[in-house]
Scaffold this motif. Structure first.
Motif, short mmCIF file in Angstrom:
data_model
loop_
_atom_site.label_atom_id
_atom_site.label_comp_id
_atom_site.label_asym_id
_atom_site.label_seq_id
_atom_site.Cartn_x
_atom_site.Cartn_y
_atom_site.Cartn_z
N GLU A 278 40.44 21.99 -40.10
CA GLU A 278 41.86 22.02 -39.77
C GLU A 278 42.71 21.42 -40.88
O GLU A 278 43.87 21.06 -40.66
CB GLU A 278 42.09 21.31 -38.43
CG GLU A 278 41.39 22.04 -37.27
CD GLU A 278 41.49 21.30 -35.93
OE1 GLU A 278 42.32 20.36 -35.82
OE2 GLU A 278 40.74 21.65 -35.00
N GLN A 279 42.11 21.31 -42.06
CA GLN A 279 42.79 20.87 -43.28
C GLN A 279 43.28 19.42 -43.22
O GLN A 279 44.27 19.06 -43.86
CB GLN A 279 43.95 21.81 -43.62
CG GLN A 279 43.51 23.24 -43.96
CD GLN A 279 42.51 23.26 -45.12
OE1 GLN A 279 42.87 22.93 -46.25
NE2 GLN A 279 41.29 23.65 -44.85
N ARG A 280 42.57 18.61 -42.46
CA ARG A 280 42.86 17.18 -42.48
C ARG A 280 42.08 16.53 -43.61
O ARG A 280 40.89 16.80 -43.78
CB ARG A 280 42.49 16.55 -41.13
CG ARG A 280 43.41 16.99 -40.01
CD ARG A 280 43.15 16.21 -38.72
NE ARG A 280 44.18 16.52 -37.73
CZ ARG A 280 44.12 17.52 -36.87
NH1 ARG A 280 43.05 18.31 -36.86
NH2 ARG A 280 45.10 17.75 -36.03
N PRO A 281 42.72 15.67 -44.39
CA PRO A 281 42.02 15.05 -45.53
C PRO A 281 40.87 14.16 -45.09
O PRO A 281 40.96 13.45 -44.08
CB PRO A 281 43.13 14.23 -46.21
CG PRO A 281 44.41 14.82 -45.72
CD PRO A 281 44.14 15.30 -44.34
N LEU A 282 39.80 14.22 -45.86
CA LEU A 282 38.65 13.33 -45.69
C LEU A 282 38.76 12.28 -46.79
O LEU A 282 38.69 12.62 -47.98
CB LEU A 282 37.35 14.12 -45.79
CG LEU A 282 37.20 15.28 -44.81
CD1 LEU A 282 36.04 16.19 -45.22
CD2 LEU A 282 36.99 14.78 -43.40
N LEU A 283 38.91 11.04 -46.39
CA LEU A 283 39.21 9.99 -47.36
C LEU A 283 38.05 9.03 -47.55
O LEU A 283 37.31 8.73 -46.62
CB LEU A 283 40.43 9.18 -46.90
CG LEU A 283 41.74 9.94 -46.65
CD1 LEU A 283 42.83 8.97 -46.20
CD2 LEU A 283 42.18 10.72 -47.88
N ASN A 284 37.91 8.56 -48.78
CA ASN A 284 37.08 7.39 -49.09
C ASN A 284 37.98 6.35 -49.76
O ASN A 284 38.72 6.68 -50.70
CB ASN A 284 35.95 7.75 -50.05
CG ASN A 284 34.72 8.31 -49.37
OD1 ASN A 284 33.77 8.69 -50.03
ND2 ASN A 284 34.71 8.38 -48.06
N LEU A 285 37.93 5.14 -49.27
CA LEU A 285 38.58 4.02 -49.94
C LEU A 285 37.48 3.23 -50.64
O LEU A 285 36.54 2.75 -49.98
CB LEU A 285 39.32 3.12 -48.95
CG LEU A 285 40.68 3.62 -48.43
CD1 LEU A 285 40.49 4.78 -47.46
CD2 LEU A 285 41.45 2.49 -47.74
N ILE A 286 37.55 3.11 -51.94
CA ILE A 286 36.54 2.40 -52.71
C ILE A 286 37.05 0.97 -52.93
O ILE A 286 38.00 0.74 -53.67
CB ILE A 286 36.26 3.08 -54.07
CG1 ILE A 286 36.12 4.60 -53.89
CG2 ILE A 286 35.04 2.47 -54.71
CD1 ILE A 286 35.02 5.03 -52.94
N PHE A 287 36.43 0.02 -52.26
CA PHE A 287 36.82 -1.39 -52.34
C PHE A 287 35.92 -2.12 -53.34
O PHE A 287 34.69 -2.01 -53.27
CB PHE A 287 36.67 -2.08 -50.98
CG PHE A 287 37.73 -1.75 -49.98
CD1 PHE A 287 38.91 -2.48 -49.92
CD2 PHE A 287 37.54 -0.72 -49.07
CE1 PHE A 287 39.88 -2.19 -48.98
CE2 PHE A 287 38.51 -0.43 -48.13
CZ PHE A 287 39.68 -1.16 -48.07
#
Length: 847
Positions: free
Chosen positions: A90-99
């Motif tokens: 459904e074109q929702r972004p898949l995010l990674n936050l690199i801490f």
């Protein structure tokens, strides 16, 4: 803070913040310290409550708000690099936050290379370099959308990592990297949040009968196509999984966490699971490290007084789950299961369970994971290095393409997505793929028949070559010298096809998996298409054609020869399949001339309805929807069960009924289906839908009884009851069937032996008409997996599929699910043949 950053933060707050529709009562208000330690957090980092306008737990966070907050955090903190790793259906972004620490952010690529090289035999690093190698933690949340406490905990955990004093988080961030995945399943999460928020009462009710706690079909657990994404780590059939697996192999984490929920009457579970239900390829040290990490969770939950348990109930066997996939890559997978409020408040046997409490437990164990990870980093790094380097061998597997390039290529794509160095060699009948033997490929290839335990949380086997019905063999010494092997690249351009025009007819062999896509494309463009039920050759042995070959005559079409050639060319470009021109209607050997009515049946364009809702399995229905929509570009109507009786069914010539309970279809719906059946109509059923069809005159099926092996036992200890009962369950194993390759359902298949995946113990007796059971189980059918006592013996000789007739139509009943989890390509080849060729089955060959 730079002015542009301040401006972006203000703009994000103005655009993204949603005022609450209602406020909580004062006694329900929770400060940040309800969830997080009382620390001097950075005041320049906005809290979730400041961003949302309400505290986490008051409402269920939607994915758009969650990702907006994650982007705001990344813009506010110098400890974060935000990466968009993909998009959902459904074109929702898949995010990674690199801490990691601000100092490390400028050298992320260097640190990642250090970590990857640490695990490589030729990486140039020794054990003495361990202090400068970062360990990597992958924290992920709510792969089941209606298990939302994890995804709602994610903003709080991310805030903690971004805003807590470095004196608190420095041990994690100075020497290590945290890859943070706030929502494994954005589409399901959003579907569920919309449901519970839409049905929330101001005066909360804990009554489980309330509409808030009873989601509409297909519910929020699954993704857009109703798949359970926590079973897709191995098949990687969906964009969410492909992005996640790519990120996993990019970072090769040492620990991966997977935050779930379970039934409301439970408490809180953390790994390890049942010690007798660990896959034999998982080393003992993995479970020892898991147990050490577990002591941190226990201490943290003790501190807040939450009930918990470990060491039972769940297991580490199927490598297609998030908590187990890491275990076959030298990492430690951790499953968390929180008792679910499903909405905002529920009655349970442990008292009323509210949503904020479920979130707090997830936050608590996410933070205890950080502590365990920092404390055990050297042990985790050493384990992964030893596992990875120790798994290198000179052995490998050769997978034959079986004269089906499409099916073999899809298996090669799966292997490549798991970061295996796949080699390709040969062409045509000699085409094959090679993959080296690693702990992962060995587990994903080899059959397994011996088990320490008879209970499984999920399936007991998952051989990928068997799923694709492709022959494979183990070899030593690297790639064999019988082919010219080259590195396989799934992104490489497909081979060009010859767009030669035909004077008389175009021929398309049936051997390629995607031939059904080409057939549908032609029919959809108004092209008259015929199928041969006999093998033949023209010109030379090189031009031999098997049963199921498509013949498209040039004359008699509704378009000119030039227009037909343009359509054929277009279809060739779309499918990469080569239509072969024929200059005459005469064959040179075998078969009959192209004008023979007995040898060539005219195909009709499938117009498909899939019955959904009611008691149907949403997982099975989603597999059919995904198969037709994504792989073959064939539109379908998802027809709600309670509308069958009031819908004009005459617009469909194919109706599909997956496994489930069909009592809600009612008398009107049953009669509508009975009246619909007729010439050129095909009803396709799987598992229990077949028995429903038989009970209502739409199929002729007799089920086979499976004897209870314990029937002679007169007394057993009460404590054995659960295990005895569970040991009779068939959770998922592979059985071999023998096929009649002359039958239209087997067109394009090369070998009589076909592996089928089975769950459940439903068996069909073979049809009385000896031609109506084109697929039946072998005399010794069990190929891999656990089988309840006596079941394999009972399954021997039973029907894999039965074809029956009513009013001139055809009912094709599969005894098991041929489309299991979207990756059983060998089975859904039969399913597609039922759709494309089912109406051509002779009336003399039906029950």
């Amino acid at each position: 803070m730079p002015r542009i950053t301040q401006f972006l933060l203000l703009l994000c707050l103005l655009l993204c913040t949603r005022a609450p529709a209602q406020t909580t009562n004062s006694e329900d208000e929770r400060p940040l310290t309800y969830y997080l330690p009382d620390l001097a957090y950075d005041p320049d980092i906005p809290t979730p409550e400041e961003f949302l306008g309400w505290q986490i737990g008051d409402w269920h966070i939607s994915h758009d708000l969650q990702q907006a907050y994650m982007r705001l955090l990344a813009a506010s903190s110098d400890r974060i690099t935000l990466v968009e790793i993909g998009k959902s259906y459904e074109q929702r972004p898949l995010l990674n936050l690199i801490f990691t620490s601000p100092e490390n952010q400028g050298r992320l690529d260097e640190l990642r290379e250090l970590h990857v090289n640490w695990n490589a035999a030729d990486g140039g690093l020794s054990e003495n370099d361990i202090d400068r190698v970062p360990a990597v933690l992958y924290q992920g949340f709510s792969i089941h959308g209606n298990e939302p406490s994890g995804a709602n905990a994610a903003p709080l955990v991310a805030y903690y990592l971004a805003a807590a004093p470095m004196s608190e988080v420095g041990k994690v961030l100075d020497n290590n990297i945290v890859v943070f995945d706030p929502s494994y399943n954005p589409d399901g999460l959003n579907r569920f949040a919309s449901w519970v928020n839409s049905h929330k009462n101001k005066a909360l009710t804990a009554d489980p009968a309330d509409r808030e706690y009873n989601e509409a079909y297909p519910r929020g657990r699954s993704n857009h196509y109703w798949f359970d994404l926590n079973r897709d780590w191995l098949p990687v059939q969906h964009p969410e999984s492909r992005a996640r697996i790519a990120a996993f192999h990019r970072w090769m984490p040492n620990v991966l966490t997977d935050h779930h929920e379970m039934g409301k009457d439970a408490t809180f579970f953390f790994m390890p699971g049942a010690p007798t239900r660990v896959h034999p390829s998982t080393p003992k040290i993995n479970q020892e490290l898991t147990a050490k990490i577990g002591t941190f969770h226990a201490a943290a939950l003790d501190q807040i007084g939450s009930l918990y348990y470990s060491g039972e109930g769940y297991d580490d066997f199927y490598y297609g789950k998030g908590s187990t996939y890491p275990d076959i890559h030298g990492a430690v997978g951790i499953l968390f299961e929180q008792a679910s409020s499903r909405g905002h408040l529920q009655e349970t046997e442990n008292g009323e369970l509210n949503f904020p409490f479920t979130v707090r437990n997830q936050v608590t164990t996410a933070l205890s994971t950080l502590s365990a990870f920092a404390e055990l980093r050297n042990d985790l790094l050493t384990y992964q290095r030893d596992f990875t380097i120790g798994g290198v061998t000179q052995d490998g597997y050769v997978i034959e393409a079986d004269n089906d390039p499409g099916r073999a290529r899809e298996l090669a794509n799966i292997l490549a997505r798991h970061d295996l160095p796949v080699q390709h060699g040969g062409s045509g009948e000699t085409e094959a793929y090679y993959v080296p033997k690693t702990p992962f490929s060995e587990a994903a290839f080899e059959p397994i028949l011996e088990f320490e335990d008879s209970l499984f949380y999920d399936v007991s086997t998952f051989s990928l070559p068997m799923a694709f019905n492709l022959p494979f063999r183990k070899v030593s010494g690297g790639t064999p010298g019988d082919r010219n092997w080259t590195a396989y690249n799934m992104e490489a351009d497909m081979p060009a096809v010859d767009h030669a025009a035909a004077d008389y007819a175009y021929l398309l062999p049936a051997n390629d998996y995607y031939s059904s896509k080409a057939i549908y494309r032609l029919l959809d463009r108004g092209v008259r298409v015929k199928v041969s039920d006999q093998p033949f050759s023209i010109g030379s042995a090189a031009n031999s054609f098997g049963r199921g070959t498509i013949m498209v005559p040039v004359v008699g079409q509704s378009m000119s020869a030039e227009e037909l050639h343009a359509i054929i060319t277009e279809v060739e470009n779309e499918t990469h399949l080569d239509f072969i021109p024929a200059g005459s209607g005469t064959v040179d050997a075998g078969g009959l001339m192209f004008g023979s009515r007995s040898a060539y049946q005219t195909l009709r364009k499938p117009e498909i309805a899939l019955i959904v809702e009611g008691g149907t399995s949403s997982l099975d229905a989603g597999e059919v929807w995904h198969l037709l929509d994504q792989r073959f570009d064939i539109p379908i109507t998802k027809l709600p069960m309670d509308e069958v009786g009031s819908t004009d069914l005459s617009r469909y010539n194919t109706i599909i009924m997956v496994d489930g309970n069909y009592r809600d279809i009612g008398t009107q719906g049953t009669e509508a289906l009975q009246n619909w059946m007729g010439r050129d109509r095909v009803l396709i059923t799987t598992e229990r839908a077949g028995t429903w069809a038989a009970e209502n005159g739409l199929a002729t099926i007799k089920t086979r009884k499976v004897a209870n092996p314990d029937s002679s036992i007169t007394q057993r200890p009460y404590e054995k009851a659960y295990r005895d009962y569970s040991g009779r369950v068939l959770g998922g194993s592979i059985y071999q069937a023998k096929a009649d390759l002359t039958h239209p359902l087997l067109f394009g298949m090369q070998r009589e032996e076909i592996p089928l995946f089975r769950t459940g113990t439903l068996l069909y007796e073979p049809a009385k008409n000896v031609y109506a059971t084109p697929l039946r189980y072998s005399d010794e059918p069990l190929l891999s997996g656990y089988s309840p006592r006596q079941f394999a013996k009972a399954a021997a000789g039973s029907a894999g599929v039965i074809v029956s007739s009513k009013n001139g139509g055809r009912t094709i009943s599969f005894a098991s699910n041929p489309n299991f989890r979207g990756f059983w390509y060998g089975g859904n080849r039969l399913f597609m043949n039922a759709i494309m060729f089912g109406h051509t089955i002779s009336g003399s060959a039906v029950e």
